[in-house]
Design an enzyme around this catalytic site. Structure first.
Site, PDB file in Angstrom:
ATOM      1  N   PHE A 140       0.913  -1.336  -0.021  1.00 55.12           N
ATOM      2  CA  PHE A 140       0.006  -0.019  -0.097  1.00 55.12           C
ATOM      3  C   PHE A 140       0.949   1.001   0.062  1.00 55.12           C
ATOM      4  O   PHE A 140       1.626   1.514   0.872  1.00 55.12           O
ATOM      5  CB  PHE A 140      -1.081  -0.189   1.322  1.00 55.12           C
ATOM      6  CG  PHE A 140      -1.744   1.143   1.311  1.00 55.12           C
ATOM      7  CD1 PHE A 140      -2.604   1.263   0.318  1.00 55.12           C
ATOM      8  CD2 PHE A 140      -1.563   2.060   2.529  1.00 55.12           C
ATOM      9  CE1 PHE A 140      -3.682   2.576   0.487  1.00 55.12           C
ATOM     10  CE2 PHE A 140      -2.384   3.280   2.485  1.00 55.12           C
ATOM     11  CZ  PHE A 140      -3.266   3.562   1.582  1.00 55.12           C
ATOM     12  N   GLU A 141       0.714   2.236  -0.930  1.00 56.20           N
ATOM     13  CA  GLU A 141       1.384   3.402  -1.161  1.00 56.20           C
ATOM     14  C   GLU A 141       0.122   4.352  -0.784  1.00 56.20           C
ATOM     15  O   GLU A 141      -0.558   4.893  -1.886  1.00 56.20           O
ATOM     16  CB  GLU A 141       1.951   3.693  -2.298  1.00 56.20           C
ATOM     17  CG  GLU A 141       2.528   5.096  -2.885  1.00 56.20           C
ATOM     18  CD  GLU A 141       3.392   5.354  -1.663  1.00 56.20           C
ATOM     19  OE1 GLU A 141       2.717   6.549  -1.097  1.00 56.20           O
ATOM     20  OE2 GLU A 141       4.671   5.258  -1.220  1.00 56.20           O
ATOM     21  N   PRO A 142       0.053   5.114   0.435  1.00 55.66           N
ATOM     22  CA  PRO A 142      -0.945   6.116   0.761  1.00 55.66           C
ATOM     23  C   PRO A 142      -1.093   7.225  -0.379  1.00 55.66           C
ATOM     24  O   PRO A 142      -2.134   8.232   0.037  1.00 55.66           O
ATOM     25  CB  PRO A 142      -0.673   6.555   2.205  1.00 55.66           C
ATOM     26  CG  PRO A 142       0.813   6.019   2.516  1.00 55.66           C
ATOM     27  CD  PRO A 142       1.032   5.035   1.356  1.00 55.66           C
ATOM     28  N   ARG A 143       0.049   7.610  -0.942  1.00 55.35           N
ATOM     29  CA  ARG A 143       0.215   8.940  -1.615  1.00 55.35           C
ATOM     30  C   ARG A 143      -0.200   8.545  -3.050  1.00 55.35           C
ATOM     31  O   ARG A 143      -0.550   9.442  -3.933  1.00 55.35           O
ATOM     32  CB  ARG A 143       1.551   9.568  -1.814  1.00 55.35           C
ATOM     33  CG  ARG A 143       2.358   9.822  -0.223  1.00 55.35           C
ATOM     34  CD  ARG A 143       3.735  10.113  -0.453  1.00 55.35           C
ATOM     35  NE  ARG A 143       4.471   8.936  -0.800  1.00 55.35           N
ATOM     36  CZ  ARG A 143       5.587   9.163  -1.572  1.00 55.35           C
ATOM     37  NH1 ARG A 143       6.056  10.203  -1.991  1.00 55.35           N
ATOM     38  NH2 ARG A 143       5.998   8.015  -1.992  1.00 55.35           N
TER      39      ARG A 143
END
Length: 481
Positions: free
Chosen positions: A248-251
């Protein structure tokens, strides 16, 4: 009761699979009819697609709207077609140097405009409304770079939304409340399907929406469509599909779009042997995306088990353009056995419409767990350092290479950094430094066996000196000023 129904269910699924195989085969076989001829090379620019967008704007089948502008003032458009209740949003070239799917989008639009495949197209367009945003980052495309004019990666701007391109992308997604999203990218050609020598020609990802990588209905639907697309691609590039990391890459836009409720399908176009301009991969995008739209329209994807998603091998990055195995390298009077992994790096020319190769050794040593698009077993061969000479009358490049000469002194042209013929060009006062094989240096040397030079490695291209040079794959040599 279940036992009596099971053969019926299997029969229906088999019929559906066979019917789709027939459709997909026809899409593949007839592709050239719909391929957009004005887009034949990767380094396309905003001006290249504007006439095409205007053609669709003048076509009553399509709705075309300007949805905003890039930092440098280039228009971004949304092209829509269909009357269904399911909204599908497809966008490409968020990274300016990732154009494969942009080309495929215009092929798909040509297909949708044609009078062919009416049954299949009616099935799609009566159930689905399609929205295409080609070339999200036109400023990056102008100079063939990943980032936009602000110098940021738009795909890491989903939270702060500092880029106008990112704000446009989010606004369009929200206004459509898209059920499915296709996030279309290119990845490095050096990715392979894990534990194989096959390039990851196409890689997929059903993007995670949290750190735990939970699977809800939104993500599950994306996984099912990906399983379907994978099966399609296996018919044309068997073993050449990978699965992108789902950390997961929140940006990132993909991760957030999945969080916002859109079943997000990431497609990464990688490498394919002898497909420098990615035209075969473009074709695979065309076939697999249209097939995906068909299964979304008829709902057949819903019956696909998501367990098959985990069976797609992960992406790995263990490919070189050229791998030379088991070669003997002499250093300070001792013999060593090495593998060499060579990258043929592209250097953009002025105007960013073309490029030349400037190769480097990427790694050396034991590369037994790595692979090459081209692999040469150099067991029994010894590396011979290159020499420099002035080209005499009547001497051909092959004559010089057979003597171990890779550099010729000559009057250099006023401009340019490369030459198409297989011989480096240097100025009259040029001197070769001592030969030292190590990562980062340009791979130019010779291979000798039983006292005879048999092969040249020139700027990372392997040439068999027993064969005519003009019949062999070669990119370019370099000009040293």
């Amino acid at each position: 009761m279940f036992k009596r129904l099971l053969p019926i269910v299997i029969g229906l699924l088999t019929f559906s699979v066979n019917a789709q195989d027939e459709i997909t085969s026809k899409l593949y076989e007839t592709y050239e009819k719909y391929k957009e001829p004005s887009l034949s090379e990767r380094r396309i620019k905003h001006t290249d697609i504007q006439p095409l967008i205007q053609q669709f704007n003048a076509n009553p089948k399509f709705a075309v709207q300007k949805v905003g502008e890039s930092i440098q003032g280039r228009d971004l458009h949304l092209i829509s077609i269909g009357a269904g209740d399911v909204n599908v949003f497809l966008w490409s070239q968020m990274h300016g140097d990732e154009p494969t799917a942009t080309m495929a989008i215009f092929d798909i639009l040509n297909f949708l405009d044609s009078p062919d495949f009416m049954k299949e197209k009616n099935e799609i367009l009566s159930h689905v409304k399609l929205h295409f945003m080609p070339m999200v980052n036109p400023d990056g495309a102008e100079v063939y770079q990943r980032r936009n004019a602000l110098g940021i990666d738009i795909n890491r701007d989903a939270l702060r939304l500092q880029s106008p391109e990112g704000r446009i992308l989010k606004r369009v997604r929200d206004s459509l409340d898209a059920d499915f999203g296709f996030n279309l990218h290119d990845q490095s050609t050096y990715y392979n399907a894990e534990l194989t020598d096959k390039p990851a020609t196409i890689s997929y990802l059903a993007t995670a929406f949290n750190y735990e990588k939970d699977i809800n209905e939104v993500r599950s639907n994306a996984m099912k469509v990906i399983v379907y697309m994978n099966r399609i691609i296996q018919n044309y590039a068997p073993g050449q599909v990978g699965r992108y990391s789902d950390d997961f890459e929140p940006r990132a836009f993909g991760d957030n779009i999945a969080k916002w409720g859109t079943s997000l399908i990431l497609i990464e176009s990688g490498g394919y042997a002898n497909d420098t301009e990615k035209q075969e991969i473009r074709k695979l995008n065309y076939v697999s995306i249209l097939s995906a739209l068909h299964t979304i329209a008829n709902g057949s994807y819903k019956n696909i088990p998501i367990d098959d998603y985990e069976k797609i091998p992960h992406n790995d990055r263990k490919l070189f353009d050229l791998k030379i195995e088991n070669v003997t390298y002499q250093l300070l009077g001792n013999d060593y056995i090495l593998d060499l992994g060579i990258y043929r790096n592209e250097v953009d020319l002025k105007g960013h419409k073309d490029f030349y190769y400037k190769s480097t050794i990427g790694d050396q040593g034991d590369l037994s767990t790595f692979y090459g698009y081209e692999t040469f077993d150099a067991s029994g061969y010894t590396i011979v350092p290159p020499k420099i000479a002035i080209k005499g009358n009547g001497q051909t490049n092959k004559n010089l290479l057979e003597q171990g000469i890779a550099y010729v002194k000559t009057q250099l042209p006023n401009y340019g950094s490369s030459v198409d013929e297989p011989m480096h060009k240097v100025h009259l006062d040029f001197k070769l430094n001592g030969f030292n094989l190590q990562p980062g240096v340009n791979p130019t040397f010779f291979l000798q066996k039983e006292g005879k030079i048999t092969h040249a490695v020139l700027n990372g291209f392997l040439l068999d000196l027993s064969k005519p040079l003009e019949e062999q794959k070669f990119g370019n040599a370099l000009i040293y000023r």
